[in-house]
Design a protein around this motif. Structure first.
Motif, PDB file in Angstrom:
ATOM      1  N   ASP A   1     -22.783  13.500   5.275  1.00  0.00           N
ATOM      2  CA  ASP A   1     -23.267  12.619   6.345  1.00  0.00           C
ATOM      3  C   ASP A   1     -24.634  13.070   6.863  1.00  0.00           C
ATOM      4  O   ASP A   1     -25.564  12.271   7.000  1.00  0.00           O
ATOM      5  CB  ASP A   1     -22.262  12.608   7.510  1.00  0.00           C
ATOM      6  N   LEU A   2     -24.763  14.359   7.148  1.00  0.00           N
ATOM      7  CA  LEU A   2     -26.026  14.822   7.737  1.00  0.00           C
ATOM      8  C   LEU A   2     -27.131  14.900   6.686  1.00  0.00           C
ATOM      9  O   LEU A   2     -28.308  14.713   7.010  1.00  0.00           O
ATOM     10  CB  LEU A   2     -25.814  16.152   8.458  1.00  0.00           C
ATOM     11  N   HIS A   3     -26.762  15.115   5.442  1.00  0.00           N
ATOM     12  CA  HIS A   3     -27.775  15.051   4.371  1.00  0.00           C
ATOM     13  C   HIS A   3     -28.303  13.616   4.265  1.00  0.00           C
ATOM     14  O   HIS A   3     -29.514  13.403   4.098  1.00  0.00           O
ATOM     15  CB  HIS A   3     -27.164  15.513   3.049  1.00  0.00           C
TER      16      HIS A   3
ATOM     17  N   ARG B   1     -25.719   4.217  -0.034  1.00  0.00           N
ATOM     18  CA  ARG B   1     -26.769   5.231  -0.233  1.00  0.00           C
ATOM     19  C   ARG B   1     -26.234   6.605   0.178  1.00  0.00           C
ATOM     20  O   ARG B   1     -26.508   7.620  -0.472  1.00  0.00           O
ATOM     21  CB  ARG B   1     -28.010   4.867   0.593  1.00  0.00           C
ATOM     22  N   GLN B   2     -25.472   6.638   1.268  1.00  0.00           N
ATOM     23  CA  GLN B   2     -24.839   7.878   1.733  1.00  0.00           C
ATOM     24  C   GLN B   2     -23.910   8.434   0.636  1.00  0.00           C
ATOM     25  O   GLN B   2     -23.919   9.637   0.349  1.00  0.00           O
ATOM     26  CB  GLN B   2     -24.037   7.527   2.985  1.00  0.00           C
ATOM     27  N   ALA B   3     -23.130   7.555   0.007  1.00  0.00           N
ATOM     28  CA  ALA B   3     -22.232   8.002  -1.071  1.00  0.00           C
ATOM     29  C   ALA B   3     -23.041   8.549  -2.249  1.00  0.00           C
ATOM     30  O   ALA B   3     -22.706   9.595  -2.818  1.00  0.00           O
ATOM     31  CB  ALA B   3     -21.346   6.842  -1.521  1.00  0.00           C
ATOM     32  N   ASP B   4     -24.146   7.888  -2.597  1.00  0.00           N
ATOM     33  CA  ASP B   4     -25.000   8.385  -3.692  1.00  0.00           C
ATOM     34  C   ASP B   4     -25.553   9.771  -3.365  1.00  0.00           C
ATOM     35  O   ASP B   4     -25.558  10.675  -4.199  1.00  0.00           O
ATOM     36  CB  ASP B   4     -26.191   7.441  -3.912  1.00  0.00           C
ATOM     37  N   LEU B   5     -26.035   9.916  -2.135  1.00  0.00           N
ATOM     38  CA  LEU B   5     -26.649  11.194  -1.735  1.00  0.00           C
ATOM     39  C   LEU B   5     -25.617  12.318  -1.665  1.00  0.00           C
ATOM     40  O   LEU B   5     -25.970  13.498  -1.695  1.00  0.00           O
ATOM     41  CB  LEU B   5     -27.340  11.025  -0.376  1.00  0.00           C
ATOM     42  N   GLY B   6     -24.348  11.955  -1.568  1.00  0.00           N
ATOM     43  CA  GLY B   6     -23.279  12.954  -1.503  1.00  0.00           C
ATOM     44  C   GLY B   6     -23.307  13.904  -2.689  1.00  0.00           C
ATOM     45  O   GLY B   6     -22.874  15.050  -2.591  1.00  0.00           O
ATOM     46  N   ARG B   7     -23.824  13.430  -3.808  1.00  0.00           N
ATOM     47  CA  ARG B   7     -23.883  14.290  -5.005  1.00  0.00           C
ATOM     48  C   ARG B   7     -24.591  15.615  -4.695  1.00  0.00           C
ATOM     49  O   ARG B   7     -24.133  16.687  -5.082  1.00  0.00           O
ATOM     50  CB  ARG B   7     -24.623  13.537  -6.124  1.00  0.00           C
ATOM     51  N   TRP B   8     -25.712  15.532  -3.973  1.00  0.00           N
ATOM     52  CA  TRP B   8     -26.530  16.737  -3.749  1.00  0.00           C
ATOM     53  C   TRP B   8     -25.904  17.633  -2.696  1.00  0.00           C
ATOM     54  O   TRP B   8     -26.005  18.859  -2.773  1.00  0.00           O
ATOM     55  CB  TRP B   8     -27.953  16.318  -3.376  1.00  0.00           C
ATOM     56  N   ALA B   9     -25.270  17.035  -1.726  1.00  0.00           N
ATOM     57  CA  ALA B   9     -24.627  17.841  -0.685  1.00  0.00           C
ATOM     58  C   ALA B   9     -23.446  18.624  -1.276  1.00  0.00           C
ATOM     59  O   ALA B   9     -23.273  19.817  -0.993  1.00  0.00           O
ATOM     60  CB  ALA B   9     -24.143  16.924   0.445  1.00  0.00           C
TER      61      ALA B   9
END
Ligand code: CP
Length: 286
Positions: free
Chosen positions: A134-136, A268-276
């Protein structure tokens, strides 16, 4: 090697370092290679978190192994406690990623385990990897996570994602944390100045977090669901630059008609979850 059962196991500096690492990985930095096995021990359904950690293991050069067909239920011919199962299989793993419906049982089971454990959602207590996701997402999509006006709507008493997010928000100096109900996250707001408001009170928010009303929760009545549902009329109350996050899955908490709104950030949040998750697994592996 360090277990992460709560965002507090990371602390403010550790959490922030992981956000920086997630941003670097998203920008093309190479992950530090970790050869071995990440055991995905999921005793509760998961799509995003399970597959996200599987992908993180692959990105580290490791192998994800699924612990499925658990023998810990009474219907099995030889039921086994969670503690015994984990003790018996931890030897083949380097890291254990654990989701379980009973946080107390999980806490007892991992005590003394000779492997780092990553909480992938335990009971209705905490979901620290989701808070990092979430914060990422906020840091990436808004250019920073500090000094923002937050609103949270949903079953905030029962949402482990909301609990971990609230704990982490203490470290990001929010200008406002507006709790929009229908339930209150008692015990999870220490260190935060919070206010309570109606779900329609969305003016001025930088981030709206739709924690959701899971099917089968105490908030299944149509009146409450309609009162909290994010639809076009409620979207219109949000500022133009606001972001709306949701850990997903959704039942009907968000009208699919608003998916195309530029403020709708949940995919977009779900996509970015990969890096977190990659940053978190790399860290836990040590
Ligand atoms: N947000 C989240 O935890 O999703 P999953 O249940 O699909 O893992």
């Amino acid at each position: 090697m360090s277990s992460i059962l709560s965002v507090d196991d990371l602390g403010a500096e550790g959490f922030d370092a992981l956000l920086a690492r997630a941003a670097a990985l998203a920008g093309g930095a190479r992950a530090h290679e970790r050869r071995g096995v990440a055991l995905l021990a999921f005793f509760q359904a998961s799509t995003r978190t399970r597959l996200g950690f599987a992908r993180a293991a692959v990105d580290l050069g490791a192998a994800p192994l699924d612990l499925s067909g658990a023998r810990h239920t009474a219907v099995m011919s030889a039921p086994e406690s969670l503690g015994d199962t984990l003790r018996a299989v931890a030897g083949i793993a380097d890291v254990v990623v654990l989701r379980h419906p009973d946080a107390d049982e999980a806490g007892r089971a991992v005590r003394g385990l000779d492997r780092p454990v990553v909480n992938a959602g335990l009971g209705d207590v905490e979901h620290p990897s989701q808070a990092l996701v979430d914060l990422h997402a906020v840091a990436t999509l808004r250019g920073g996570a500090r000094r923002l006006r937050w609103g949270l709507v949903g079953d905030l008493a029962g949402s482990r994602s909301a609990h971990s997010l609230l704990r982490a928000l203490r470290w990001y100096d929010p200008v406002e944390v507006r709790l929009l109900g229908p339930s209150r996250p008692d015990g999870w707001t220490d260190g935060l100045a919070v206010s309570e408001a109606d779900p329609d009170a969305l003016a001025g928010l930088d981030v709206l977090y739709v924690a959701g009303l899971p099917a089968g929760s105490a908030w299944g009545d149509p009146t409450t669901r309609a009162r909290c549902r994010l639809d076009a009329a409620r979207m219109a109350r949000l500022p133009e630059r606001a972001l709306v996050l949701c850990p997903l899955p959704r039942v009907d908490e968000i009208d699919v008609a608003v998916d195309a709104d530029p403020r709708a950030a949940w995919f977009r949040q779900a996509d970015l979850g990969r890096w977190a998750r990659l940053a978190l697994l790399e860290h836990a592996w040590g």
